[in-house]
Scaffold this motif. Structure first.
Motif, PDB file in Angstrom:
ATOM      1  N   HIS A 150       0.840  -1.189   0.000  1.00  0.00           N
ATOM      2  CA  HIS A 150       0.000   0.000   0.000  1.00  0.00           C
ATOM      3  C   HIS A 150       0.878   1.243   0.000  1.00  0.00           C
ATOM      4  CE1 HIS A 150      -3.324  -2.695   1.150  1.00  0.00           C
ATOM      5  NE2 HIS A 150      -4.119  -1.720   0.748  1.00  0.00           N
ATOM      6  N   ASN A 151       0.492   2.224  -0.830  1.00  0.00           N
ATOM      7  CA  ASN A 151       1.218   3.485  -0.910  1.00  0.00           C
ATOM      8  C   ASN A 151       2.716   3.272  -1.110  1.00  0.00           C
ATOM      9  OD1 ASN A 151      -1.171   5.078  -0.429  1.00  0.00           O
ATOM     10  ND2 ASN A 151      -1.018   4.470   1.735  1.00  0.00           N
ATOM     11  N   LYS A 152       3.034   2.277  -1.954  1.00  0.00           N
ATOM     12  CA  LYS A 152       4.418   1.941  -2.328  1.00  0.00           C
ATOM     13  C   LYS A 152       5.248   1.417  -1.157  1.00  0.00           C
ATOM     14  CE  LYS A 152       4.494   5.219  -6.169  1.00  0.00           C
ATOM     15  NZ  LYS A 152       5.285   6.186  -6.947  1.00  0.00           N
ATOM     16  N   LYS A 153       4.582   0.964  -0.104  1.00  0.00           N
ATOM     17  CA  LYS A 153       5.261   0.361   1.042  1.00  0.00           C
ATOM     18  C   LYS A 153       4.953  -1.136   1.067  1.00  0.00           C
ATOM     19  CE  LYS A 153       7.033   4.100   2.886  1.00  0.00           C
ATOM     20  NZ  LYS A 153       8.503   4.295   3.031  1.00  0.00           N
ATOM     21  N   LEU A 154       6.002  -1.944   1.160  1.00  0.00           N
ATOM     22  CA  LEU A 154       5.856  -3.405   1.166  1.00  0.00           C
ATOM     23  C   LEU A 154       5.909  -3.929   2.591  1.00  0.00           C
ATOM     24  CD1 LEU A 154       5.801  -6.171  -0.306  1.00  0.00           C
ATOM     25  CD2 LEU A 154       8.307  -6.017  -0.441  1.00  0.00           C
ATOM     26  N   THR A 155       4.935  -4.761   2.919  1.00  0.00           N
ATOM     27  CA  THR A 155       4.882  -5.406   4.232  1.00  0.00           C
ATOM     28  C   THR A 155       4.730  -6.906   4.021  1.00  0.00           C
ATOM     29  OG1 THR A 155       3.848  -3.465   5.245  1.00  0.00           O
ATOM     30  CG2 THR A 155       3.660  -5.548   6.433  1.00  0.00           C
ATOM     31  N   ILE A 156       5.550  -7.693   4.707  1.00  0.00           N
ATOM     32  CA  ILE A 156       5.482  -9.147   4.618  1.00  0.00           C
ATOM     33  C   ILE A 156       5.190  -9.714   5.997  1.00  0.00           C
ATOM     34  CG2 ILE A 156       6.719 -11.267   3.975  1.00  0.00           C
ATOM     35  CD1 ILE A 156       8.449  -9.615   2.122  1.00  0.00           C
ATOM     36  N   ASN A 157       4.103 -10.450   6.103  1.00  0.00           N
ATOM     37  CA  ASN A 157       3.687 -11.048   7.377  1.00  0.00           C
ATOM     38  C   ASN A 157       3.618  -9.989   8.483  1.00  0.00           C
ATOM     39  OD1 ASN A 157       3.532 -13.609   6.180  1.00  0.00           O
ATOM     40  ND2 ASN A 157       5.707 -13.978   6.544  1.00  0.00           N
ATOM     41  N   ASP A 158       2.971  -8.868   8.154  1.00  0.00           N
ATOM     42  CA  ASP A 158       2.731  -7.758   9.083  1.00  0.00           C
ATOM     43  C   ASP A 158       3.999  -7.046   9.535  1.00  0.00           C
ATOM     44  OD1 ASP A 158      -0.069  -8.205   9.068  1.00  0.00           O
ATOM     45  OD2 ASP A 158       0.185  -9.825  10.519  1.00  0.00           O
ATOM     46  N   LYS A 159       5.124  -7.272   8.830  1.00  0.00           N
ATOM     47  CA  LYS A 159       6.376  -6.587   9.148  1.00  0.00           C
ATOM     48  C   LYS A 159       6.771  -5.721   7.956  1.00  0.00           C
ATOM     49  CE  LYS A 159      11.203  -7.323  10.429  1.00  0.00           C
ATOM     50  NZ  LYS A 159      12.279  -8.341  10.702  1.00  0.00           N
ATOM     51  N   GLU A 160       6.803  -4.402   8.174  1.00  0.00           N
ATOM     52  CA  GLU A 160       7.140  -3.492   7.081  1.00  0.00           C
ATOM     53  C   GLU A 160       8.604  -3.670   6.683  1.00  0.00           C
ATOM     54  OE1 GLU A 160       7.397   1.287   6.226  1.00  0.00           O
ATOM     55  OE2 GLU A 160       5.665   0.511   7.344  1.00  0.00           O
ATOM     56  N   GLU A 183      16.542  -2.028  -0.374  1.00  0.00           N
ATOM     57  CA  GLU A 183      15.450  -2.745   0.290  1.00  0.00           C
ATOM     58  C   GLU A 183      15.987  -4.023   0.921  1.00  0.00           C
ATOM     59  OE1 GLU A 183      11.050  -3.208  -1.164  1.00  0.00           O
ATOM     60  OE2 GLU A 183      12.198  -4.883  -1.982  1.00  0.00           O
ATOM     61  N   PHE A 184      15.568  -4.288   2.149  1.00  0.00           N
ATOM     62  CA  PHE A 184      16.050  -5.458   2.890  1.00  0.00           C
ATOM     63  C   PHE A 184      14.928  -6.491   3.023  1.00  0.00           C
ATOM     64  CE2 PHE A 184      18.779  -2.010   4.046  1.00  0.00           C
ATOM     65  CZ  PHE A 184      20.033  -2.567   4.252  1.00  0.00           C
TER      66      PHE A 184
END
Length: 275
Positions: A150-160, A183-184
């Motif tokens: 969302h809004n160019k922010k990536l979150t995986i398993n609720d961790k930004e 990006e990490f």
């Protein structure tokens, strides 16, 4: 396209191999019999026909190329900028086909599993809709992962996912300001590109398999990756046709892992390992 080339290569392998065997068991024996019956007066010995010599010479070469392409390495050319800044149009890369398992050539049926794709891997795969084109993207989600973009922010398993800005430049082709970020993902890093002040409305191209695993809204999407599938994205986030639009990559569609740029004729400094 690479699959069609594999089919053509297999056909040539069978054809030259068949001629090679015919020469060993039939043609060479006939030639020897004819030559043994000749006397000095009879003249020139019967030679091996050119088409047989050509097939015999090509057979081992085609066999080696076929085995290498089927089980070890396969070359690909990057056709677009969807993986900028990591890969550029014109990069020639090698793909490791063994790392994810051994498959029967042509039908791509896996007979031996080795490793599973990991988050951060750059993979080559056949498109999930027509199974004809080869795509290259980065694995962002593995089976069971919850992916939120969302809004160019990536979150995986609720961790930004942490992304640190590196630099900005003006793209001469579009006159847009593009920023690169480090990006990490899974304790590894790579670089991505984002276009400042540009918002792409994410909409599915069609009702793809497991479409119900994703929820779209005006600002992005949230997906849960189904078993046996992967969620992939291009590093050039605002210019990549990927899982955000057409869904998940089935495991059986994966060709291999890209790991090395072996040539770029416009810029030889591009040669080297991929992050």
């Amino acid at each position: 396209m690479s699959r069609y080339f594999s089919i053509i290569l297999f056909f040539l392998l069978v054809l030259t191999g068949f001629i090679y065997l015919l020469d060993i068991f039939i043609f060479s024996a006939k030639r020897k019999k004819i030559n043994d019956s000749l006397s000095i007066v009879d003249g020139v010995c019967k030679k091996t026909p050119l088409w047989i010599e050509f097939s015999i010479a090509l057979f081992p070469i085609i066999l080696i190329v076929f085995l290498l392409r089927s089980f070890c390495l396969e070359p690909f050319r990057i056709p677009s900028g969807s993986m900028l800044p990591t890969l550029r149009s014109g990069d020639f890369i090698f793909v490791n086909k063994f790392i994810y398992g051994i498959k029967i050539p042509i039908i791509d049926y896996k007979i031996v599993s080795v490793f599973d794709p990991s988050r951060g891997d750059i993979i080559v795969f056949r498109d999930p809709w027509l199974h004809k084109l080869d795509y290259i993207k980065r694995v962002v989600g593995v089976p069971g992962d919850k992916i939120d973009y969302h809004n160019k922010k990536l979150t995986i398993n609720d961790k930004e996912i942490v992304s640190l800005m590196e630099a900005s430049y003006c793209d001469q082709g579009t006159n847009l300001l593009i920023s690169t970020y480090k990006e990490f993902i899974s304790e590894k890093y790579h670089y991505i590109a984002l276009q400042d002040n540009v918002f792409n409305l994410l909409k599915p191209s069609w009702y793809y398999p497991y479409y119900h695993n994703c929820n779209y809204d005006n600002n992005g999407l949230t997906c849960v990756v189904p078993a046996g599938h992967y969620f992939v994205m291009g590093d050039n986030r605002d210019n990549s046709f990927d899982s955000r639009y057409w869904g998940f990559v089935p495991e059986e569609n994966i060709v291999g892992k890209a790991f090395f740029i072996w040539m770029n004729f416009k810029n030889i400094t591009r040669i080297g390992l991929l992050k």
